[in-house]
Scaffold this motif. Structure first.
Motif: not given
Lengths: 129, 462
Positions: B430-442
């Motif tokens: 969960x935290x890995x996917x959320x981190x990738x999402x933050x870097x790419x999108x947020x």
């Protein structure tokens, strides 16, 4: 001085989508272990059915004081045996242990590296190059 | 520290009204429920003695957490606590993750607390001859009422926490006196009930996982850093005082319960201290423990709403999450949108029926946060050496607490692997996917220079 970065404005739809996306991820990670647990529960139930013998206080070999405390808690021998015979299995699978360690360390290394890159941008814009 | 009210340009700040007693109430209030339920799962993993060793070893882990946190928070006095620290010392992605650890740890703990209130009401109704009470309305009512209280203002919220936490702590002391500790064998049966380590030393290591319940959440004191009158005084006093209270409460709780219940029962009991009160055979004591358990769970849920909403608010204020959440109520000066948003989420976590998953998610999110703290303090001392900026408090023996903390965190990860390995991997995913999402999108929505708000000089090495 470093060029000032002006972020884009996010619309309502994007804000709602992003909030829901994180929530969906949380629920997914809560549910994922259940797939594995369902398999474990099925094999445990099969094992329990194979050794179904009605226990007694004598067969549990408890001291009179311990038996008295079980009874005060409202347990008979059968109910107490269900708890007494439930055991954790601490057999270590080295492959899973290594995979878990690699994922954990990899996560922190990735996070520190990317954070450092982003932090340099923050400092450069705040204090200048 | 101030913020805009979302869309308008008016600058509104949180009120600085809290003192060290409120900080004590926030920290101990969140945690004390751990003595009334949850700590005893460590008995199932390692036996009664295993749980006691876990209580002390994890006590050392949290002492390191309290020491490190007191120094950094008294210096970075802003809402968001460890999240704001990460933003200033390590970087945006780490800060995003730390913010999520805080929100997840507290919201899931809040859900577990509300479930305990519901179960307790059911037990109480059964004792009065009304079996089969539906617990769900009590879960919803508990969360909704406490959210309303949090919405209306932090001073009343934490003053209530101080009163009910104090009552719950006194109840443990009363129970301890009632079991006649000076007269072994009369009420307490340690000699007969205590056994050798059922799983050997591997069980002791495994029990470290739930040993965290003795203290989980004490670091939440620093979420109030922006609302205390003097952060340099109130945060260290309230946090260290809270740790001492918890060490006493945890040791007494173990001593009472291990002398009254077989370890196999204790290891799965939902409300062990209430059961202990029942076993003593006094109706008054049973009633006191009923009230104390309810108060402890309510105080914990109350503190969790306070902390989770401030972490979520901080994420919104910095645009790590939608900026809509970064608003403060113009009249009550509370992060009201975050408080309201997290209400249905906490209720839905409580209704999943996955209590052990929810608890493990909460514990692991806390543990990831403690791992961050050990790295954070080393970087903090390196980037701003002593004397280069004003610190409200300087913790002694650096870097010994940081090294000890990292070693104990590693041992607790291994403890979680023993029995809950799948959950560990799932939560990390969960935290890995959320981190990738933050870097790419947020991250593109984040204003770079606005991430650094402290009046400090440029950090060394940058």
């Amino acid at each position: 001085m470093t060029k000032h970065y002006e972020p884009p404005k996010q619309g309502w739809f994007g804000q709602i989508f992003d909030s829901l996306f994180v929530l969906a991820l949380v629920y997914l990670s809560l549910m994922l272990p259940l797939l594995f647990k369902a398999k474990e529960a099925a094999s445990a139930a099969a094992g329990a059915a194979a050794e179904a013998v009605k226990p007694t206080w004598e067969s549990l070999q408890l001291s009179p004081v311990v038996q008295e405390q079980w009874e005060k808690l409202g347990y008979d021998a059968e109910k107490a045996a269900a708890l007494i015979n439930t055991k954790f299995d601490y057999t270590i699978d080295p492959v899973w242990l290594v995979i878990t360690a690699v994922v954990l360390i990899g996560y922190f290394v990735f996070m520190l590296k990317v954070s450092d890159k982003e932090y340099r941008q923050v400092i450069a814009e705040k204090f200048g190059k | 520290m101030s913020t805009t009210t979302g869309d308008s340009k008016q600058r509104i700040s949180m009120l600085k009204v809290l003192n060290p007693f409120h900080i004590w109430a926030l920290g101990v209030g969140i945690v004390l429920v751990g003595e009334f339920m949850g700590w005893n799962f460590s008995v199932a993993k390692g036996g009664a003695y295993g749980s006691l060793i876990a209580c002390w070893v994890i006590g050392l882990l949290y002492t390191c957490v309290a020491m490190i946190d007191s120094e950094v928070t008294s210096t970075v006095a802003a809402a968001g606590g460890q999240y704001t620290q990460a933003k200033h010392i390590i970087g945006p992605l780490m800060a995003f993750n730390v913010g999520l650890y805080l929100v997840m740890a507290y919201t899931m703990l809040e859900a577990a607390d509300a479930l305990v209130v519901g179960d307790l009401m059911k037990s109480g109704a059964e004792a009065l001859g009304h079996a089969g009470l539906d617990t769900k309305p009590f879960v919803v009512l508990t969360i909704a009422f406490l959210a309303w209280l949090n919405y209306r203002g932090v001073f009343t919220t934490l003053t209530l926490n101080f009163v009910i936490t104090f009552v719950a702590f006194i109840a443990i002391l009363v129970l301890f006196l009632a079991v006649e500790p000076a007269n072994p064998g009369a009420v307490l049966k340690h000699k007969e009930l205590l056994t050798d380590l059922p799983y050997g030393w591997i069980g002791v290591v495994a029990s470290l996982q739930f040993g965290m319940w003795y203290y989980l959440g004490i670091e939440g004191t620093c979420q109030a850093a922006e609302e205390v009158r003097s952060a340099g005084r109130a945060i260290p006093l309230g946090t260290m005082g809270g740790m001492m209270t918890l060490l006493v409460a945890a040791s007494l709780t173990w001593y009472i319960c291990a002398g009254l219940m077989p370890w196999q029962y204790l290891g799965q009991a939902v409300t062990p201290l209430y059961d202990a009160g029942t076993l003593v055979g006094s109706t008054k004591l049973q009633l006191l423990l009923f009230v104390a358990t309810a108060f402890a769970a309510i105080a914990s849920a109350n503190g969790c709403i306070n902390d989770a909403s401030r972490a979520w608010f901080s994420l919104g204020r910095d645009r790590y999450m939608p900026v809509f959440f970064g608003a403060i109520h113009p009249k009550y000066r509370t992060p009201y949108r975050s408080i309201i948003f997290l209400v249905p989420i906490a209720v839905s976590f409580a209704f999943t029926g996955l209590l052990d998953q929810v608890i493990t998610f909460s514990i692991l999110s806390g543990l990831l946060g403690y791992t961050f703290m050990s790295i954070n303090i080393v970087k903090f001392r390196k980037m701003w050496p002593l004397g280069s900026i004003h610190r409200g408090y300087i913790h002694p023996f650096h870097p010994l607490p940081a090294i000890t903390l990292l070693i104990l965190c590693s041992a607790t990860y291994f403890a979680t692997f023993l029995g809950y390995g799948t959950s560990l991997l799932s939560i990390l995913a969960f935290y890995i996917v959320a981190s990738i999402w933050f870097s790419v999108r947020r991250y593109k929505f984040v204003k770079r220079a606005d991430q650094f708000t402290m009046p400090w000089p440029r950090p060394k090495g940058y």
